[in-house]
Design a protein around this motif. Sequence first.
Motif, short mmCIF file in Angstrom:
data_model
loop_
_atom_site.label_atom_id
_atom_site.label_comp_id
_atom_site.label_asym_id
_atom_site.label_seq_id
_atom_site.Cartn_x
_atom_site.Cartn_y
_atom_site.Cartn_z
N PRO A 26 0.83 -1.20 0.00
CA PRO A 26 0.00 0.00 0.00
C PRO A 26 0.86 1.25 0.00
O PRO A 26 1.96 1.29 0.55
N LYS A 27 0.32 2.29 -0.65
CA LYS A 27 0.96 3.60 -0.65
C LYS A 27 2.39 3.56 -1.22
O LYS A 27 3.29 4.18 -0.69
N THR A 28 2.61 2.80 -2.25
CA THR A 28 3.91 2.78 -2.92
C THR A 28 3.73 3.17 -4.37
O THR A 28 2.64 3.07 -4.93
N PHE A 29 4.83 3.61 -4.99
CA PHE A 29 4.78 3.90 -6.40
C PHE A 29 6.02 3.28 -7.06
O PHE A 29 7.03 3.06 -6.41
N ILE A 30 5.88 3.02 -8.34
CA ILE A 30 6.92 2.31 -9.09
C ILE A 30 7.64 3.31 -10.01
O ILE A 30 7.02 4.13 -10.66
N GLU A 31 8.98 3.23 -10.02
CA GLU A 31 9.78 3.98 -10.97
C GLU A 31 10.57 2.98 -11.81
O GLU A 31 11.25 2.11 -11.25
N ALA A 32 10.48 3.10 -13.11
CA ALA A 32 11.22 2.20 -13.99
C ALA A 32 11.76 3.00 -15.17
O ALA A 32 11.05 3.83 -15.75
N SER A 33 13.01 2.76 -15.54
CA SER A 33 13.62 3.48 -16.65
C SER A 33 14.74 2.64 -17.25
O SER A 33 15.32 1.78 -16.57
N ARG A 34 15.05 2.92 -18.50
CA ARG A 34 16.12 2.21 -19.21
C ARG A 34 16.83 3.17 -20.14
O ARG A 34 16.20 3.96 -20.84
N GLU A 35 18.17 3.11 -20.13
CA GLU A 35 18.99 3.94 -21.00
C GLU A 35 20.17 3.11 -21.51
O GLU A 35 20.66 2.21 -20.81
N THR A 36 20.63 3.42 -22.71
CA THR A 36 21.76 2.72 -23.31
C THR A 36 22.78 3.74 -23.81
O THR A 36 22.43 4.68 -24.54
N GLU A 37 24.04 3.56 -23.41
CA GLU A 37 25.12 4.45 -23.84
C GLU A 37 26.42 3.67 -23.93
O GLU A 37 26.55 2.57 -23.40
N VAL A 38 27.41 4.26 -24.63
CA VAL A 38 28.76 3.72 -24.70
C VAL A 38 29.64 4.56 -23.79
O VAL A 38 29.60 5.80 -23.85
N VAL A 39 30.43 3.90 -22.94
CA VAL A 39 31.29 4.63 -22.00
C VAL A 39 32.75 4.29 -22.30
O VAL A 39 33.07 3.20 -22.79
N PHE A 40 33.64 5.23 -21.95
CA PHE A 40 35.07 5.07 -22.23
C PHE A 40 35.76 4.45 -21.01
O PHE A 40 36.42 5.14 -20.24
N MET A 41 35.59 3.16 -20.84
CA MET A 41 36.28 2.43 -19.79
C MET A 41 36.31 0.96 -20.17
O MET A 41 35.33 0.42 -20.69
N ASP A 42 37.44 0.30 -19.91
CA ASP A 42 37.54 -1.11 -20.26
C ASP A 42 36.74 -1.95 -19.27
O ASP A 42 36.46 -1.54 -18.14
N LEU A 43 36.38 -3.16 -19.71
CA LEU A 43 35.49 -4.02 -18.94
C LEU A 43 36.02 -4.36 -17.55
O LEU A 43 35.29 -4.20 -16.56
N PRO A 44 37.27 -4.84 -17.39
CA PRO A 44 37.73 -5.21 -16.04
C PRO A 44 37.67 -4.05 -15.05
O PRO A 44 37.25 -4.24 -13.90
N ARG A 45 38.06 -2.86 -15.50
CA ARG A 45 38.05 -1.72 -14.58
C ARG A 45 36.63 -1.31 -14.23
O ARG A 45 36.34 -0.91 -13.10
N LEU A 46 35.72 -1.41 -15.18
CA LEU A 46 34.33 -1.04 -14.93
C LEU A 46 33.69 -2.00 -13.93
O LEU A 46 32.99 -1.58 -13.00
N LEU A 47 33.95 -3.30 -14.09
CA LEU A 47 33.42 -4.28 -13.14
C LEU A 47 33.97 -4.05 -11.74
O LEU A 47 33.24 -4.11 -10.74
N GLN A 48 35.27 -3.78 -11.66
CA GLN A 48 35.90 -3.54 -10.37
C GLN A 48 35.31 -2.31 -9.68
O GLN A 48 35.14 -2.29 -8.46
#
Length: 739
Positions: free
Chosen positions: A304-326
């Motif tokens: 009761p008395k709650t609301f839902i927020e949902a969103s999705r975005e897609t972008e390319v970022v300048f960082m390699d995979l291992p560093r981003l995961l870390q």
Amino acid sequence: MGVNMSNTPPHTKDLFSSPVLSLSLAAETSGMEMAGDEVRQEDTADISSDNSGPVRSRSEEDFDCDDVHDGDDKDNNDKNRKKKRKYHRHTTEQIREMEALFKESPHPDEKQRQKLSQQLGLAPRQVKFWFQNRRTQIKALQERHENSLLKTELDKLREETKAMRETINKSCCPNCGMVTATIDASMSTEEKQLLIENAKLKAEVEKLRTALGKFSPRTTSPTTSSAGHDEEENRNSLGFYSVLFGLDKSRIMDVANRATEELIKMATMGEPLWVRSVETGREILNYDEYVKEMAAENSGSERPKTFIEASRETEVVFMDLPRLLQSFLDVNQWKEMFPCLISKAVTVDVISNGEGSNRNGAVQLMFAELQMLTPMVPTREVYFVRCCKQLSDEQWAIVDVSIDKVEDNIDASLVKCRKRPSGCIIEDKSNGHCKVIWVEHLECQKSTIHTMYRTIVNSGLAFGARHWIATLQLHCERLVFYMATNVPMKDSTGVATLAGRKSILKLAQRMTWSFCHAIGASSFHTWTMVTSKTGEDIRISSRKNLNDPGEPLGVILSAVSSVWLPVSTNVLFDFLRDEARRSEWDIMSSGGSVQSVANLAKGKDRGNVVNIQKIQSKDNSVWILQDSCTSAYESMVVYAPVEFAGIQSVLTGCDSSNLAILPSGFSILPDGIEGRPLVISSRQEEKYTEGGSLFTMAFQILVNPSPTAKLTTESVESVNNLVSCTLRNIKTSLQCEDG
């Protein structure tokens, strides 16, 4: 508790005069079987002190007899003493029926008690007293268990304190007792701050633990022996969370796996699950389709008395995979990536460390306090599980999901905000780039929000995917420019060496982090509201810096004011970062000329730049370090005066961590012109009118170099004038005085 002491030995009277102790003894001796024996806690019951038999309660006739007792009539007294008292003991069947009702309703109403008394052949008063005593017994047991847990915590804290004292003693000079320079130098300012934050977080977890014990008795019930072993391990790092909530690690892993499956669907599916808005270009979740598509346990239990927020975005970022995961798995690096969004964060417990260098399968319990850059919007506190999982050779998932539904004994009313399966799908695109699909899916209790921020918060923009991924892009670009070696030197930037460039960028980043940390609604601050000269609300807060070399020592006063301006965000941002127009709003410049000494790019957008400015007036010159940041969601201009000797040292590449700096600045947000809800449901969408910018300005001033000094009325008045004059100048320059 009324107790007949006439036949009680003297040395036991004091024992039974303690209500807590007597209840505890009753609970121990009677157990579940004796729970039905009626013991009235008021002055209408009389308990036999004969230890040879069971505890008994007086019948209704005895109560009537006592009511007509006259202490002045000796004959009546003798008669009453001789009168044989009647006792009643509940049968096994009566106890079983009352226990059954007690499990369903510990506080039965009058109708339920009447029905039960007729069914069991008891007086309504007897049923009422039985339930009173049953509740008292359970409460006593809970208190004793809580006391036992608190005693264990206290003993452990004493051991930790003793160990810390021993460490300090070992590091002290035996002659003078002062801490040696080597130990003091080994602890950085950041480490000291982490120790302080750790202590605060411990206190908050303990507070939450106490609250859960109060509202949900089962949260403090004993667990299995394996859980007890885990508790000892977890508490070494703030981590008795899983034991506190009765969470089983195998069930946490199950929740993480199911959340990963849902995140993949949310990230990859198109219409009809996601519908792109023609007006704003953003993707909107079709909630009815979500309910059909996703598992029932994730969508069928609305609060009761709650609301839902949902969103999705897609972008390319300048960082390699291992560093981003870390960066996602190290809580300190995660906070550094999102300073404008995260005011507090901690890894509470590590469920699994994962495998390999990228920690595939890592799972950890986390806490975060999410903020906006204004004290006018309450923060959001979220407890969640974070999982790192490899999906293919190129794809990985970082999954966040709240766990308050894992166990039934967690009181949902204590959870103000929870994460449905959220996070990002990261795809390695080689050459140091990654494609990131970010999904943010929150369920929050409705709260009172200032009308000025209601649109941007309720639409989901404030804490949505666009905000997160735009901030991530900004951080990654800053790192790329920080590490770059193929940038022009002195002719175009005013900085002669790469080391000097790195040192300036690092100092600017610390300045912006400090600014973000200083102006939100986090519990770090206690804001007091005053009214400015022009009628706007100003929130002020003070703090004392005792030993942090990164900012001036003494009493620091912060003042923040948020207003709406009928100006676009781009126009407002360009005006505030332009050194040629600084004298139009900065009353501290005293109308002096402003000269740009250095200009260092730190992003693709021309607005992402670090400046060193020199303000020259008749009497003196002031050096200003300014950091300008802009993204698809938010823009900031942060600045601070710096000493000439200090900035000269940084320009040559020297370490800037001990340079004292006290930032002020501005945050600029769209006011929600795109703020249509991010969830399509059967309810009619709200319609929003067009507007301008949500503008927050914050000033930090050293009011006294002595940390022991007290804040004065004159200091508050001065900062009030500063805020009022600055805002009036900005409105005048942008021709929006009547806005």
